[in-house]
Design a protein around this motif. Structure first.
Motif, mmCIF file in Angstrom:
data_model
loop_
_atom_site.group_PDB
_atom_site.id
_atom_site.type_symbol
_atom_site.label_atom_id
_atom_site.label_comp_id
_atom_site.label_asym_id
_atom_site.label_seq_id
_atom_site.Cartn_x
_atom_site.Cartn_y
_atom_site.Cartn_z
ATOM 1 N N TYR A 327 0.855 -1.194 0.000
ATOM 2 C CA TYR A 327 0.000 0.000 0.000
ATOM 3 C C TYR A 327 0.889 1.241 0.000
ATOM 4 C CZ TYR A 327 -2.939 3.729 1.931
ATOM 5 O OH TYR A 327 -3.576 4.916 2.142
ATOM 6 N N ARG A 328 0.544 2.210 -0.846
ATOM 7 C CA ARG A 328 1.266 3.490 -0.877
ATOM 8 C C ARG A 328 0.253 4.631 -0.933
ATOM 9 N NH1 ARG A 328 6.731 3.571 -2.651
ATOM 10 N NH2 ARG A 328 7.690 1.583 -2.075
ATOM 11 N N LYS A 329 0.582 5.731 -0.266
ATOM 12 C CA LYS A 329 -0.216 6.956 -0.379
ATOM 13 C C LYS A 329 0.692 8.053 -0.921
ATOM 14 C CE LYS A 329 -3.152 8.078 2.865
ATOM 15 N NZ LYS A 329 -3.727 8.586 4.148
ATOM 16 N N ILE A 330 0.257 8.679 -2.020
ATOM 17 C CA ILE A 330 1.078 9.685 -2.689
ATOM 18 C C ILE A 330 0.478 11.062 -2.433
ATOM 19 C CG2 ILE A 330 2.146 10.380 -4.866
ATOM 20 C CD1 ILE A 330 2.826 7.514 -3.846
ATOM 21 N N THR A 331 1.174 11.864 -1.617
ATOM 22 C CA THR A 331 0.672 13.189 -1.265
ATOM 23 C C THR A 331 1.559 14.327 -1.769
ATOM 24 O OG1 THR A 331 1.809 13.035 0.864
ATOM 25 C CG2 THR A 331 -0.495 12.344 0.805
ATOM 26 N N ASP A 332 2.733 13.984 -2.295
ATOM 27 C CA ASP A 332 3.617 15.031 -2.818
ATOM 28 C C ASP A 332 4.561 14.417 -3.850
ATOM 29 O OD1 ASP A 332 5.682 13.726 -1.367
ATOM 30 O OD2 ASP A 332 5.331 14.985 0.387
ATOM 31 N N ILE A 354 -2.629 1.962 -4.362
ATOM 32 C CA ILE A 354 -1.964 3.264 -4.364
ATOM 33 C C ILE A 354 -3.022 4.370 -4.342
ATOM 34 C CG2 ILE A 354 -0.318 4.763 -5.541
ATOM 35 C CD1 ILE A 354 0.651 2.215 -7.043
ATOM 36 N N VAL A 355 -2.909 5.255 -3.378
ATOM 37 C CA VAL A 355 -3.844 6.378 -3.240
ATOM 38 C C VAL A 355 -3.142 7.658 -3.670
ATOM 39 C CG1 VAL A 355 -5.217 7.760 -1.634
ATOM 40 C CG2 VAL A 355 -5.125 5.271 -1.382
ATOM 41 N N PHE A 356 -3.761 8.392 -4.597
ATOM 42 C CA PHE A 356 -3.252 9.695 -5.027
ATOM 43 C C PHE A 356 -4.161 10.777 -4.466
ATOM 44 C CE2 PHE A 356 -1.173 6.954 -8.038
ATOM 45 C CZ PHE A 356 0.040 7.591 -8.297
ATOM 46 N N ASN A 357 -3.571 11.704 -3.720
ATOM 47 C CA ASN A 357 -4.367 12.694 -2.986
ATOM 48 C C ASN A 357 -4.478 14.054 -3.657
ATOM 49 O OD1 ASN A 357 -4.652 10.865 -0.734
ATOM 50 N ND2 ASN A 357 -4.976 12.690 0.514
ATOM 51 N N PHE A 358 -3.918 14.229 -4.863
ATOM 52 C CA PHE A 358 -3.827 15.576 -5.409
ATOM 53 C C PHE A 358 -5.186 16.234 -5.636
ATOM 54 C CE2 PHE A 358 -4.013 18.562 -8.908
ATOM 55 C CZ PHE A 358 -3.098 19.520 -8.492
ATOM 56 N N VAL A 359 -6.149 15.514 -6.227
ATOM 57 C CA VAL A 359 -7.425 16.138 -6.571
ATOM 58 C C VAL A 359 -8.146 16.607 -5.311
ATOM 59 C CG1 VAL A 359 -9.640 15.835 -7.734
ATOM 60 C CG2 VAL A 359 -7.586 14.794 -8.686
ATOM 61 N N ASP A 360 -8.055 15.817 -4.239
ATOM 62 C CA ASP A 360 -8.635 16.238 -2.966
ATOM 63 C C ASP A 360 -7.921 17.477 -2.435
ATOM 64 O OD1 ASP A 360 -10.453 15.702 -0.698
ATOM 65 O OD2 ASP A 360 -8.586 15.409 0.403
ATOM 66 N N SER A 388 -4.342 18.971 -16.248
ATOM 67 C CA SER A 388 -2.981 19.518 -16.237
ATOM 68 C C SER A 388 -2.126 18.801 -15.194
ATOM 69 C CB SER A 388 -3.039 21.022 -15.947
ATOM 70 O OG SER A 388 -1.749 21.567 -15.923
ATOM 71 N N TRP A 389 -2.709 18.568 -14.009
ATOM 72 C CA TRP A 389 -1.970 17.811 -12.986
ATOM 73 C C TRP A 389 -1.602 16.437 -13.521
ATOM 74 C CZ3 TRP A 389 -4.275 13.264 -10.964
ATOM 75 C CH2 TRP A 389 -3.438 12.567 -10.089
#
Length: 518
Positions: A327-332, A354-360, A388-389
């Motif tokens: 499990y990975r969480k990507i916040t930066d 894998i969780v990507f937090n950018f949109v939140d 764009s992100w």
């Protein structure tokens, strides 16, 4: 319709043979200049403004391709349509590489020329006219479909159709935006009534229910693992179906989209509840009952999704799955870089979540940062920022690398978000949670007709914190506001993107299964 005001330069060393074409275009109202060589054309472009250039490839002196390169140096945005007798592939490749607008093979007829002009100079007007006409013809049918939607599948189809027209009309001049907005509001209000009638029965009679958060991994991930297929389970926090439709166009270059039927988020449509439910494969009250060590209460300062990896482990254990997982969480960006650096290790696992937090993070930043609010002023701009992100994100690089591997990608989200406009007053004590789209607590004061209420949390499979705990949910584009400092509060949060309540955008959300084309 007159085309006056559009100025065209036609460059051809045999321009005298094109008098019929030139006369035809002038009769259509175009302002036309001519040149017989590349040097004169470059000089004319330096001195005058042109909307479009027709350029012969085979000219004495400086060739068409050489002229094209210099024209792009002078005015990179100027559309150039190359005309040539040659069908040699390398010439086409060079021309396309220099970003020509179009490529025509001699002999050309006047209608070909006119079509090419309209294609490149009148495209927006033509798209606006066509899409406006198309939506107008569909308006009545969509209205009937809204009124005749009695199942969760019906509503998924309605929402997908509304998104389709929203994205189509976005290319036009905005003349139908207000009409579409009114129809979306009508749909959301009718959908809210549908959820109020059916939500609790779905939880207690699962045969009638749509695919929901707590069954997502069971239905979309485990079948692949059972077939000995490696899976990357990617969750983009706070990701809407319209945003998926935009990204799908890019992702489809590398991947086959095997299925992207939407699913339904549980209530509250908030990360603590919906995403924990996804990873646990359980409803919130069940998580709190069976694994109290992994449930974090609303009023806790602890991270609400701290134990997703552990919850995923309990899910696999319950289904007696012996698969290796990570499990990975990507916040930066650092976490994204580490993910890519470790990809060779991750590929050894059967399952990677894998969780990507950018949109939140973008959604929250839009509320708090004025500049971001300006950049994401409406749904279209919000979609554009998300795209764009993605184009520069570790997620895109991850998918780019995985397309060569024998893995399945299940790409989804935990809930969507909606732009709120209308404040609804609520009163509660200090223990009430701060979310603007749902409230949980005791002694809540509100007008029941303005909310969806679950007075008995066990019916909604929600945690009960004391005897009088109740849950209320904001509907449509409402948000909860306290009476104290009311005007400031309302002014600050109106027109922001929020989640936790009931709307098409929050509840009907994407889940796509992808496989690399290679």
């Amino acid at each position: 319709m007159s085309e006056s005001g559009i100025k065209i330069l036609w460059v051809d060393d045999e321009i005298e043979h094109l008098k019929a074409h030139i006369l035809f275009l002038k009769e259509k109202g175009y302002d036309l200049d001519t040149a017989t060589n590349g040097y004169d054309a470059l000089e004319m472009v330096e001195k005058s403004f042109y909307d479009l250039i027709f350029l012969d490839e085979n000219m004495p002196g400086i060739t068409g391709l050489e002229t094209l390169g210099k024209l792009k140096e002078l005015r990179s945005e100027l559309p150039v349509i190359m005309i040539t007798k040659s069908e040699e592939e390398d010439i086409m490749d060079q021309a396309i590489g220099n970003q020509i607008a179009d490529y025509l093979i001699k002999p050309v007829n006047p209608r070909q020329i006119l079509l090419s002009i309209k294609k490149h100079l009148n495209k927006r007007d033509l798209v606006t006219k066509t899409t406006t006409s198309g939506y107008q013809s569909q308006f009545g049918q969509i209205a009937l479909q809204i009124n005749d939607s009695f199942t969760h599948n019906d509503w998924s189809e309605v929402y997908k159709k509304l998104i389709y027209w929203e994205l189509e009309l976005e290319q036009g001049d905005g003349t139908m935006d207000e009409v579409l907005s009114m129809q979306k509001n009508e749909a959301t209000q009718t959908f809210t009534k549908f959820i109020k009638r059916n939500y609790l029965s779905w939880l207690n009679e699962p045969d009638e229910a749509p695919l929901m958060s707590h069954n997502l991994v069971k239905e979309k991930v485990l079948p692949h693992l059972n077939k000995q297929q490696k899976v990357f389970f990617i969750v983009i926090d706070n990701f809407r179906y319209d945003q998926w439709e935009v990204l799908k166009k890019v992702i489809s270059d590398d991947y086959l989209v095997e299925d992207d039927s939407p699913y339904y988020s549980i209530l509250p449509t908030a990360t603590q509840y919906a995403r924990n439910s996804i990873f646990a494969g359980l409803l919130p009250s069940q998580i709190k009952e069976y694994y109290p060590q992994y449930w974090v209460d609303d009023d806790s300062e602890e991270g609400k999704n701290k134990y997703e990896s552990e919850l995923l482990g309990t899910l696999l254990e319950r289904f007696r799955m012996k698969n290796s997982y990570a499990y990975r969480k990507i916040t930066d960006s650092d976490a994204g870089k580490n993910l890519l650096d470790d990809l060779h290790k991750l590929l050894k696992n059967d399952l990677n979540a894998i969780v990507f937090n950018f949109v939140d993070m973008l959604s929250h930043a839009r509320t708090e940062v004025k500049m971001i609010k300006e950049l994401a002023r409406d749904e279209a701009a919000y979609r554009s920022l998300t795209q764009s992100w993605y184009m520069h994100s570790p997620l895109r690089e991850l998918l780019h690398r995985l397309k060569e591997e024998d893995v399945k990608i299940v790409l989804t989200t935990d809930h969507g978000t909606t732009r709120v406009q209308n404040p609804v007053k609520v009163i509660g004590d200090r223990a009430v949670n701060t979310n603007l789209r749902y409230k949980q607590g005791k002694n809540l004061s509100y007008k029941s007709k303005e909310v969806y209420e679950i007075l008995n949390p066990s019916e909604g499979h929600l945690p009960r914190y004391n005897v009088s705990t109740a849950y209320i949910f904001a509907c449509n584009n409402d948000f909860f506001a306290y009476p104290n400092n009311y005007n400031h509060y309302v002014g600050y949060y109106r027109d922001t993107f929020q989640h936790g309540g009931i709307s098409l955008e929050e509840i009907i959300i994407p889940c796509a299964t992808l496989s690399g084309k290679k």
